[in-house]
Design an enzyme around this catalytic site. Sequence first.
Site, PDB file in Angstrom:
ATOM      1  N   ARG A 174       0.857  -1.185   0.000  1.00 49.48           N
ATOM      2  CA  ARG A 174       0.000   0.000   0.000  1.00 49.48           C
ATOM      3  C   ARG A 174       0.896   1.238   0.000  1.00 49.48           C
ATOM      4  O   ARG A 174       1.884   1.298   0.732  1.00 49.48           O
ATOM      5  CB  ARG A 174      -0.908  -0.004   1.224  1.00 49.48           C
ATOM      6  CG  ARG A 174      -1.969   1.085   1.219  1.00 49.48           C
ATOM      7  CD  ARG A 174      -2.884   0.939   2.426  1.00 49.48           C
ATOM      8  NE  ARG A 174      -3.668  -0.296   2.368  1.00 49.48           N
ATOM      9  CZ  ARG A 174      -4.114  -0.943   3.445  1.00 49.48           C
ATOM     10  NH1 ARG A 174      -3.820  -0.509   4.654  1.00 49.48           N
ATOM     11  NH2 ARG A 174      -4.832  -2.033   3.309  1.00 49.48           N
ATOM     12  N   ARG A 229      -2.568   6.330   9.583  1.00 50.95           N
ATOM     13  CA  ARG A 229      -2.626   5.841   8.205  1.00 50.95           C
ATOM     14  C   ARG A 229      -2.733   7.014   7.213  1.00 50.95           C
ATOM     15  O   ARG A 229      -2.649   8.179   7.588  1.00 50.95           O
ATOM     16  CB  ARG A 229      -3.818   4.895   8.041  1.00 50.95           C
ATOM     17  CG  ARG A 229      -3.803   3.671   8.978  1.00 50.95           C
ATOM     18  CD  ARG A 229      -2.789   2.628   8.545  1.00 50.95           C
ATOM     19  NE  ARG A 229      -2.858   1.400   9.343  1.00 50.95           N
ATOM     20  CZ  ARG A 229      -3.636   0.351   9.079  1.00 50.95           C
ATOM     21  NH1 ARG A 229      -4.460   0.380   8.049  1.00 50.95           N
ATOM     22  NH2 ARG A 229      -3.596  -0.726   9.837  1.00 50.95           N
ATOM     23  N   LYS A 248      -4.382   0.934  14.643  1.00 50.80           N
ATOM     24  CA  LYS A 248      -4.299   1.935  13.581  1.00 50.80           C
ATOM     25  C   LYS A 248      -5.078   3.196  13.961  1.00 50.80           C
ATOM     26  O   LYS A 248      -5.984   3.161  14.800  1.00 50.80           O
ATOM     27  CB  LYS A 248      -4.860   1.353  12.285  1.00 50.80           C
ATOM     28  CG  LYS A 248      -6.305   0.883  12.385  1.00 50.80           C
ATOM     29  CD  LYS A 248      -6.706   0.108  11.145  1.00 50.80           C
ATOM     30  CE  LYS A 248      -8.095  -0.525  11.312  1.00 50.80           C
ATOM     31  NZ  LYS A 248      -8.464  -1.365  10.167  1.00 50.80           N
ATOM     32  N   LYS A 300      -6.840   6.806  12.066  1.00 51.82           N
ATOM     33  CA  LYS A 300      -7.235   7.358  10.774  1.00 51.82           C
ATOM     34  C   LYS A 300      -7.715   8.798  10.903  1.00 51.82           C
ATOM     35  O   LYS A 300      -8.464   9.124  11.826  1.00 51.82           O
ATOM     36  CB  LYS A 300      -8.342   6.493  10.158  1.00 51.82           C
ATOM     37  CG  LYS A 300      -7.893   5.057   9.884  1.00 51.82           C
ATOM     38  CD  LYS A 300      -8.988   4.209   9.285  1.00 51.82           C
ATOM     39  CE  LYS A 300      -8.477   2.805   8.955  1.00 51.82           C
ATOM     40  NZ  LYS A 300      -9.528   1.952   8.344  1.00 51.82           N
ATOM     41  N   CYS A 328     -14.729  -3.766  -0.619  1.00 49.43           N
ATOM     42  CA  CYS A 328     -13.343  -4.072  -0.265  1.00 49.43           C
ATOM     43  C   CYS A 328     -12.821  -5.163  -1.196  1.00 49.43           C
ATOM     44  O   CYS A 328     -13.561  -5.718  -2.006  1.00 49.43           O
ATOM     45  CB  CYS A 328     -13.239  -4.514   1.193  1.00 49.43           C
ATOM     46  SG  CYS A 328     -13.972  -6.135   1.509  1.00 49.43           S
ATOM     47  N   CYS A 382      -7.447 -11.408   0.632  1.00 48.36           N
ATOM     48  CA  CYS A 382      -7.520 -10.958   2.020  1.00 48.36           C
ATOM     49  C   CYS A 382      -7.737 -12.144   2.956  1.00 48.36           C
ATOM     50  O   CYS A 382      -8.702 -12.904   2.812  1.00 48.36           O
ATOM     51  CB  CYS A 382      -8.649  -9.950   2.201  1.00 48.36           C
ATOM     52  SG  CYS A 382      -8.810  -9.381   3.912  1.00 48.36           S
ATOM     53  N   CYS A 400     -15.823  -8.957   5.385  1.00 46.82           N
ATOM     54  CA  CYS A 400     -15.735  -9.216   6.825  1.00 46.82           C
ATOM     55  C   CYS A 400     -16.163  -7.959   7.556  1.00 46.82           C
ATOM     56  O   CYS A 400     -16.376  -6.914   6.937  1.00 46.82           O
ATOM     57  CB  CYS A 400     -14.312  -9.645   7.210  1.00 46.82           C
ATOM     58  SG  CYS A 400     -13.164  -8.272   7.439  1.00 46.82           S
ATOM     59  N   CYS A 428     -13.594  -1.987   5.892  1.00 46.13           N
ATOM     60  CA  CYS A 428     -12.725  -1.246   4.972  1.00 46.13           C
ATOM     61  C   CYS A 428     -13.492  -0.406   3.962  1.00 46.13           C
ATOM     62  O   CYS A 428     -12.995   0.627   3.524  1.00 46.13           O
ATOM     63  CB  CYS A 428     -11.784  -2.215   4.255  1.00 46.13           C
ATOM     64  SG  CYS A 428     -10.558  -2.954   5.356  1.00 46.13           S
TER      65      CYS A 428
END
Length: 573
Positions: free
Chosen positions: A82, A151, A217, A219, A438, A444, A483, A487
């Site tokens: 990424r 991120r 994480k 954001k 996603c 994934c 899931c 995302c």
Amino acid sequence: MANDQLVKPVGGPPSEVEHIKIRSNYLRGELVEKLAEPLTGGLPEDENRLMKFHGSYMQDDRDLRNEREKQKLEPAYQFMLRIVSPGGVATPEQWLVLDELAQKYGSNSLRVTTRQAFQMHGILKWNLKKTIKTINDTLLTTLAACGDVNRNVMSNPNPYQSEVHGEVFEWARKISDHLAPRTPAYHEIWLDGEKVVNSLDNEEVEPIYGPVYLPRKFKIGLAVPPSNDVDVYSQDLGYIAIIEEGKLVGFNVTVGGGMGMTHGDTATYPQLGKLIGFCKPEQIIDVAEKTVTIQRDYGNRSVRKNARFKYTIDRHGLDWFVNELHTRMGWELEEARPFHFEHSGDRYGWIKGTNGKWNLTVYVQSGRIIDSGEHKLMTGLREIAKVHTGDFRLTANQNVVIANVSAQKKRKINELAAQYGLTDGAHLSALRRSALSCVALPTCGLAMAEAERYLPGLIDTLDLVVEEAGLRDKEINIRMTGCPNGCARPALGEISFIGKSPGRYNMYLGAGFAGERLSKMYRENIDEKEIVGTLTPMIQRFAKEREDGEHFGDFVVRTGYVSAVHDGREFHN
């Protein structure tokens, strides 16, 4: 603050990931040695965890997993990279390099993420270093694209709306630079930098993060009303631009947003960010840094699924957080100022900007930039990059803006777009243009069901329903994830699906069209037949009974299909 305080857990011992981070000596671990290991295409779990900080996830092709296991072969390991691109901006030169790398080492495609970043899939372990080094040579980086750090910072990508958008993008870039990890490990491992000896007691290596970084994480997103395309309420830290008399005077601040949760665990839930005040533009970085340090010091390091910032705020209270923030900053936020959001989608096609330049927003299905049949999207964007003198901008809705096109270049770019089948999506239904998904299967490791590969086919079926109902041009936000990690921000879809098992999904309804209200579960563990059977009469009723200007999410709340969700804990049922 002392290291032992930084790793002090909430309600239990530190998780194994916390031990991995502290042992890693600022993200080094044994990555150099394990990357050179010739007998496997994968990495041990400790190094896999550290790779996320360097911008990569180890994956395997799950379509091949069972067959390879039968043949007693290790999984078909590959790595996703990424690339950090604050505000989604890239130059034509950078685009061409990423395109070349995707063809040479990747899966012959690029992907636009819902955080305005590039993803490259299918890279083998042996090609990681040369790929990352080449990316760095273009003045891009993969550092902190993943991992327990801040991120990619999002901002409204539309340069045509006003000069304010340029200012907001610059603040997004400055926040990203300020919160980037300082460890020299990235340069040592990937760029052949000289080895730097660090001590775990030397916090100045990471003056913001410390030796164990964040609990999870983090954001950040910057929105420019009336567009909420970055879904600012989904961010751990959100900034809403306040414009008065055409000038940027500052930002309203929201905290505690987050989309992820765990199926069946009501202690986890999506959450909207809460508005806490207003700051001036020059104060925005101080707010970001001090907010991150509060999460660093008080986030849950014992249970990772409860480690996001939203849970820290819920555990201590919003008033506690605001007081702690004011104390650390040494000044106080002002009262929040009025603003209004109208939508969260993109504006397609050619639009002239305030600077006299032109901007073309191109529809990209599920963010996947790939050549498919007569639709040569990847080739077309490559050829455009060769002549383009402006920039490219990735949107939070997984589309691409060919931005700041001069009048002289507009005709040529338009010809190339037509030649290679690039489209503004005008021939598609508004439902399809509004869709997000996603990656999910096959790469994934968390996916329980399909998303990117399945949603287009589902929309084929639903398009027949909306067409018959006369709603072809009515925007309805529809989102799908494989899931519950969120995302594609499904909790903010007017219609959304979260994978439960192969071919089966939980269905949610009722989010606000402008991203200001969460959706709520309507049906659990249903397949396509049940999905279509459930939505068909609902869409037909919406076509007949909706009020003037009413959006689908508002309609299903008003008519009682679901109740309005005011708390993320209600999302589950």
